[in-house]
Design a protein around this motif. Structure first.
Motif, PDB file in Angstrom:
ATOM      1  N   ASP A  82     -12.840 -40.475 -16.093  1.00 43.38           N
ATOM      2  CA  ASP A  82     -12.634 -40.983 -17.456  1.00 43.38           C
ATOM      3  C   ASP A  82     -12.229 -39.858 -18.405  1.00 43.38           C
ATOM      4  O   ASP A  82     -11.381 -40.057 -19.281  1.00 43.38           O
ATOM      5  N   ASN A  83     -12.812 -38.669 -18.223  1.00 43.95           N
ATOM      6  CA  ASN A  83     -12.439 -37.528 -19.066  1.00 43.95           C
ATOM      7  C   ASN A  83     -10.980 -37.139 -18.850  1.00 43.95           C
ATOM      8  O   ASN A  83     -10.243 -36.887 -19.807  1.00 43.95           O
ATOM      9  N   VAL A  84     -10.573 -37.083 -17.574  1.00 43.50           N
ATOM     10  CA  VAL A  84      -9.181 -36.705 -17.255  1.00 43.50           C
ATOM     11  C   VAL A  84      -8.215 -37.738 -17.824  1.00 43.50           C
ATOM     12  O   VAL A  84      -7.195 -37.380 -18.436  1.00 43.50           O
ATOM     13  N   ILE A  85      -8.535 -39.015 -17.651  1.00 40.83           N
ATOM     14  CA  ILE A  85      -7.647 -40.062 -18.163  1.00 40.83           C
ATOM     15  C   ILE A  85      -7.604 -40.027 -19.694  1.00 40.83           C
ATOM     16  O   ILE A  85      -6.551 -40.226 -20.295  1.00 40.83           O
TER      17      ILE A  85
ATOM     18  N   ALA B 135      -0.396 -34.417 -26.544  1.00 41.00           N
ATOM     19  CA  ALA B 135      -0.315 -33.044 -26.029  1.00 41.00           C
ATOM     20  C   ALA B 135      -0.175 -33.038 -24.514  1.00 41.00           C
ATOM     21  O   ALA B 135       0.562 -32.215 -23.952  1.00 41.00           O
ATOM     22  N   ALA B 136      -0.850 -33.961 -23.831  1.00 42.92           N
ATOM     23  CA  ALA B 136      -0.744 -34.033 -22.369  1.00 42.92           C
ATOM     24  C   ALA B 136       0.679 -34.409 -21.954  1.00 42.92           C
ATOM     25  O   ALA B 136       1.209 -33.887 -20.962  1.00 42.92           O
ATOM     26  N   GLU B 137       1.291 -35.320 -22.702  1.00 38.89           N
ATOM     27  CA  GLU B 137       2.669 -35.715 -22.385  1.00 38.89           C
ATOM     28  C   GLU B 137       3.628 -34.529 -22.563  1.00 38.89           C
ATOM     29  O   GLU B 137       4.476 -34.281 -21.718  1.00 38.89           O
ATOM     30  N   ARG B 138       3.443 -33.774 -23.649  1.00 34.04           N
ATOM     31  CA  ARG B 138       4.304 -32.597 -23.867  1.00 34.04           C
ATOM     32  C   ARG B 138       4.064 -31.538 -22.797  1.00 34.04           C
ATOM     33  O   ARG B 138       5.002 -30.890 -22.336  1.00 34.04           O
ATOM     34  N   LEU B 139       2.809 -31.379 -22.402  1.00 33.39           N
ATOM     35  CA  LEU B 139       2.483 -30.433 -21.337  1.00 33.39           C
ATOM     36  C   LEU B 139       3.146 -30.853 -20.019  1.00 33.39           C
ATOM     37  O   LEU B 139       3.655 -30.014 -19.282  1.00 33.39           O
TER      38      LEU B 139
ATOM     39  N   ALA C  70      -1.329 -39.109 -13.808  1.00 32.82           N
ATOM     40  CA  ALA C  70      -2.439 -39.136 -14.779  1.00 32.82           C
ATOM     41  C   ALA C  70      -1.997 -39.727 -16.113  1.00 32.82           C
ATOM     42  O   ALA C  70      -2.710 -40.541 -16.700  1.00 32.82           O
ATOM     43  N   THR C  71      -0.808 -39.336 -16.586  1.00 34.11           N
ATOM     44  CA  THR C  71      -0.347 -39.865 -17.873  1.00 34.11           C
ATOM     45  C   THR C  71      -0.021 -41.357 -17.778  1.00 34.11           C
ATOM     46  O   THR C  71      -0.250 -42.101 -18.728  1.00 34.11           O
ATOM     47  N   VAL C  72       0.500 -41.786 -16.629  1.00 30.30           N
ATOM     48  CA  VAL C  72       0.795 -43.217 -16.459  1.00 30.30           C
ATOM     49  C   VAL C  72      -0.504 -44.017 -16.355  1.00 30.30           C
ATOM     50  O   VAL C  72      -0.616 -45.112 -16.921  1.00 30.30           O
TER      51      VAL C  72
END
Length: 193
Positions: A13-16, A23-27, A49-51
């Protein structure tokens, strides 16, 4: 056993939660660019993970990852074209796992035999795309066909991976996508041998 499951679920849950941020998408985009040039780890887990964090945006995430990867491939191509055979001296200074000179030599030989098919195989399969990109520049492979073929290969690969993540609850769609992925990777490897 229950506490282990709860611990794993909390970490998931933390990772998701983190993967759902802008910021995760830009990374992920930055990682896709660098993965096409030098990073030996595929961007696919970040895409998944982003999906999983934002399944409704899976097409946009796939397109962004593909474009970032193509930009990185273009930079890798320019690096190879600009430095030419002098890049072998630079590669010798890098860790072997990142840039093994024999991999680049084998790919340059492969361009003579397979040409554009080798670009597609490098873009689609788990073979290191950065090796294909830099070697294409060194070998003088034309930029536009390289980018167009990379767009098809990377786009298809990322769409299948993201599609599996998006439809992970529908077993029929996941099996169809996995079968397509295995078939295309197997076909690509068969062409190489």
């Amino acid at each position: 056993m229950t506490s282990l499951w709860r611990y794993c679920k909390d970490r998931y849950d933390n990772v998701i939660g983190i993967a759902g941020t802008a910021a995760a998408e830009r990374l992920m985009w930055l990682f896709a660019v660098l993965e096409s040039i030098i990073i030996p780890i595929p961007v696919d887990p970040l895409l998944v993970a982003t999906v999983l964090a934002r399944p409704a945006a899976w097409i946009r995430l796939t397109a962004g990852c593909t474009i970032a990867s193509i930009i990185g491939g273009g930079l890798g191509w320019a690096l190879g074209a600009g430095l030419g055979v002098g890049i072998e001296q630079i590669l010798a200074m890098l860790p072997h796992v990142i840039a093994a000179p024999e991999k680049f030599a084998a790919v340059q030989d492969g361009f003579v035999t397979f040409g554009i098919i080798l670009v597609f195989i490098g873009a689609f399969t788990p073979l290191p795309y950065k090796v294909i990109a830099v070697s294409a520049g060194i070998a003088g492979f034309a930029l536009v066909p390289f980018l167009a073929t990379s767009l098809v290969g990377r786009g298809l690969r990322f769409a299948i991976v993201a599609g599996i993540a998006r439809h992970h609850g529908d077993a029929r769609i996941v099996m169809a996508l996995l079968s397509t992925l295995v078939f295309l990777i197997g076909g690509a490897l068969w062409l190489v041998h």
